[in-house]
Design a protein around this motif. Sequence first.
Motif, PDB file in Angstrom:
ATOM      1  N   ALA A 233       8.326  -5.057  -2.885  1.00 61.49           N
ATOM      2  CA  ALA A 233       8.572  -3.907  -1.931  1.00 61.49           C
ATOM      3  C   ALA A 233       7.563  -2.887  -2.168  1.00 61.49           C
ATOM      4  O   ALA A 233       7.086  -2.202  -1.143  1.00 61.49           O
ATOM      5  N   GLY A 234       7.033  -2.663  -3.428  1.00 60.83           N
ATOM      6  CA  GLY A 234       6.071  -1.731  -3.802  1.00 60.83           C
ATOM      7  C   GLY A 234       4.879  -2.245  -3.069  1.00 60.83           C
ATOM      8  O   GLY A 234       4.194  -1.286  -2.380  1.00 60.83           O
ATOM      9  N   ILE A 236       4.421  -4.069  -0.350  1.00 58.35           N
ATOM     10  CA  ILE A 236       4.659  -3.782   1.162  1.00 58.35           C
ATOM     11  C   ILE A 236       4.479  -2.271   1.510  1.00 58.35           C
ATOM     12  O   ILE A 236       3.891  -2.001   2.478  1.00 58.35           O
ATOM     13  N   GLU A 237       4.995  -1.466   0.596  1.00 58.48           N
ATOM     14  CA  GLU A 237       5.145  -0.050   0.906  1.00 58.48           C
ATOM     15  C   GLU A 237       3.465   0.462   0.951  1.00 58.48           C
ATOM     16  O   GLU A 237       2.943   1.202   1.531  1.00 58.48           O
ATOM     17  N   LEU A 238       2.758   0.023   0.030  1.00 56.38           N
ATOM     18  CA  LEU A 238       1.416   0.477  -0.474  1.00 56.38           C
ATOM     19  C   LEU A 238       0.361  -0.041   0.751  1.00 56.38           C
ATOM     20  O   LEU A 238      -0.333   0.593   1.137  1.00 56.38           O
ATOM     21  N   THR A 240       1.670  -0.982   3.867  1.00 59.44           N
ATOM     22  CA  THR A 240       2.171  -0.667   5.562  1.00 59.44           C
ATOM     23  C   THR A 240       2.910   0.662   5.392  1.00 59.44           C
ATOM     24  O   THR A 240       2.840   1.087   6.498  1.00 59.44           O
ATOM     25  N   GLY A 241       3.608   0.933   4.319  1.00 57.95           N
ATOM     26  CA  GLY A 241       4.073   2.137   4.323  1.00 57.95           C
ATOM     27  C   GLY A 241       5.656   1.960   5.127  1.00 57.95           C
ATOM     28  O   GLY A 241       6.306   2.844   5.391  1.00 57.95           O
ATOM     29  N   MET A 242       5.946   0.747   5.188  1.00 61.07           N
ATOM     30  CA  MET A 242       7.217   0.388   5.958  1.00 61.07           C
ATOM     31  C   MET A 242       8.569   0.560   5.364  1.00 61.07           C
ATOM     32  O   MET A 242       9.404   0.766   5.902  1.00 61.07           O
ATOM     33  N   VAL A 243       8.413   0.557   3.945  1.00 62.29           N
ATOM     34  CA  VAL A 243       9.617   0.583   3.141  1.00 62.29           C
ATOM     35  C   VAL A 243      10.239   1.921   3.269  1.00 62.29           C
ATOM     36  O   VAL A 243      11.461   2.313   3.488  1.00 62.29           O
ATOM     37  N   SER A 244       9.396   2.951   3.043  1.00 66.45           N
ATOM     38  CA  SER A 244       9.745   4.436   3.266  1.00 66.45           C
ATOM     39  C   SER A 244      10.333   4.622   4.540  1.00 66.45           C
ATOM     40  O   SER A 244      11.326   5.462   4.681  1.00 66.45           O
ATOM     41  N   TYR A 246      11.680   2.436   6.642  1.00 65.69           N
ATOM     42  CA  TYR A 246      12.959   1.606   6.731  1.00 65.69           C
ATOM     43  C   TYR A 246      13.980   2.544   6.267  1.00 65.69           C
ATOM     44  O   TYR A 246      14.997   2.600   6.864  1.00 65.69           O
ATOM     45  N   ARG A 248      14.217   5.599   5.737  1.00 64.41           N
ATOM     46  CA  ARG A 248      14.416   6.824   6.513  1.00 64.41           C
ATOM     47  C   ARG A 248      15.363   6.454   7.840  1.00 64.41           C
ATOM     48  O   ARG A 248      16.158   7.083   8.190  1.00 64.41           O
TER      49      ARG A 248
END
Length: 569
Positions: A233-234, A236-238, A240-244, A246, A248
């Motif tokens: 997950a980290g 993916i976040e780094l 794409t920024g998608m996790v945060s 998502y 939201r």
Amino acid sequence: MATDSFVSDGAHSGRRSLVWPYAILLGFAGLLVLLQSLPLVLPIGAMYWDALIYYDAIGRIAQGQHPVIDFFVPVGPLEYYLAALSNALFPEAQPVLLTQWIWVPVTFPVMALILWDVSARGMKPALGLLLPFLLVTALPFNVIDFYPYPGTDAFGIYNRHGAHLIYLVAATVLFVRSPVIQTIVLSVVLMSAAFCKITAFLAAGPILLFALLLGRIRILTAVATAVICIVVAGAIELVTGMVSLYVRDIIVLATENTGALLPRFLTAASQHFNVLGAGGLLACVLLIAALAHQPAAEARDEGNRLVRILDADWFWVGLLLACGLFYETQNTGSHAFIMVWPALLAILLKPTAGYGRFAIPILALVAFTAAPDISTMLHKAARTAAVAPGYVRVDAPDLGPIGQASVKDVFAEQAERKRQIYIEHRDTYEAIAETEALPSFLQFSDHDYQFMLLEDMQGAAAAVKRLEESRGRRFETVLNLDFANPFPFILDMKGSYHVAIGADPYRALPPMTEKTFEAVAQTDLVLAPVCPVLHSRKLLTAHYAEALAGHEKIELTPCFDAYLRRAAP
């Protein structure tokens, strides 16, 4: 009577037990590939437009957009990436079949790993887990009837996917013994559930928590699984920024769906009382049987006795029923209670003598718990297969695979009659919409409505092409002011950025933002269906009204208005 004490029918056969389960799994996968390679036509079912949401995402992804980042999605982004992948591989697949099977590239390898562990203890547990899973994966039918006439079910497809993933969690907890396989399977399934439908991830939580407390999952396995999920997950976040983003969107959806939890529990419980009633009674009888057979020596060891009482069939049946009920509150009618099957299978694999005088009631209640959902799906499949050859196909060549649907002839005739009434008496339906009522209480389940919707989309698609020709202008972006917007896919255009797909104004329409306002204001073509005028459609039009102030409104077809962005001088 711990759940893992099932009888092995072939412990000495080793990996030879893998042959048949793997052969069935691979053969079944081949069958699904074949069926998706054919341009099959299937009968429309209630809320067929749930499948069209995926084609909105497929069209957007093909144009370079990304779920969550570029457009709001009602469920997890992985749903739509898998749909785009399936469409790339099977461009002629029937929409309900394609969307039903998008998770097969994930779930089948996971099931293969489960079989690798379980088959070492015999053929029966391996096939007992595999065959029901293949059945619910294969059949695109819910366990609740939303309409009296047969048809394939597109409603809540993502809920079925989540239920299948939770089934794999339950099977892993109750049957898999290898810590390595548990770690791999749970890591894959939990990440998949989180990015499929967050409530599937939450529903799996109590299963994993009690499995850890009762020793079915080792602490090291739990830590390793958590670390893998966090690292993935980290990453993916780094990247794409998608996790945060998502997270939201999940918060936005949760905010818009508060205050209705108790009614949903009551609705889900009443709809599935056949399973919940039998399953709840089964848990009670199993508990009585467990208490009656506790040895006196165990009674002196309170700690051991507590673990043995909890890590037993009654507890797992009850827990899985509770998790299924919670999950079912999010979108009633799906496959939520298939997650109970691994616990029922564990009961069936034990010697009946261990239950003493309770054996016959327990076996009967197992049957009553398992049979309703399976028999309903088989019945719906048989009815649909029987009537399909005589159904009328939608005449919609511009819709591509979306038009590979059919209805009973009376519904096709009904659609034609209603369309004329909708056109000639639009003011009447405007008045009905103002009262927030629907023309029909089952409007979105009505087969004639779903059939007419596809035909009207065909008319709109053809009209847009004529309009582009007559004006010498190519529209680059498109938005449809309705629940489903497959026009980016149909017209090979970009969808409007930063707008919701699956735009339910009552549950899944985020507040207008500056980004959304600008995106809609720059959209070349905004379509507004009016056959009939509906309160939900009026709410969507009102939601985007200010952003459309600079557009020119025209009548595209008798059933579609259009807002055209005024071209720059």
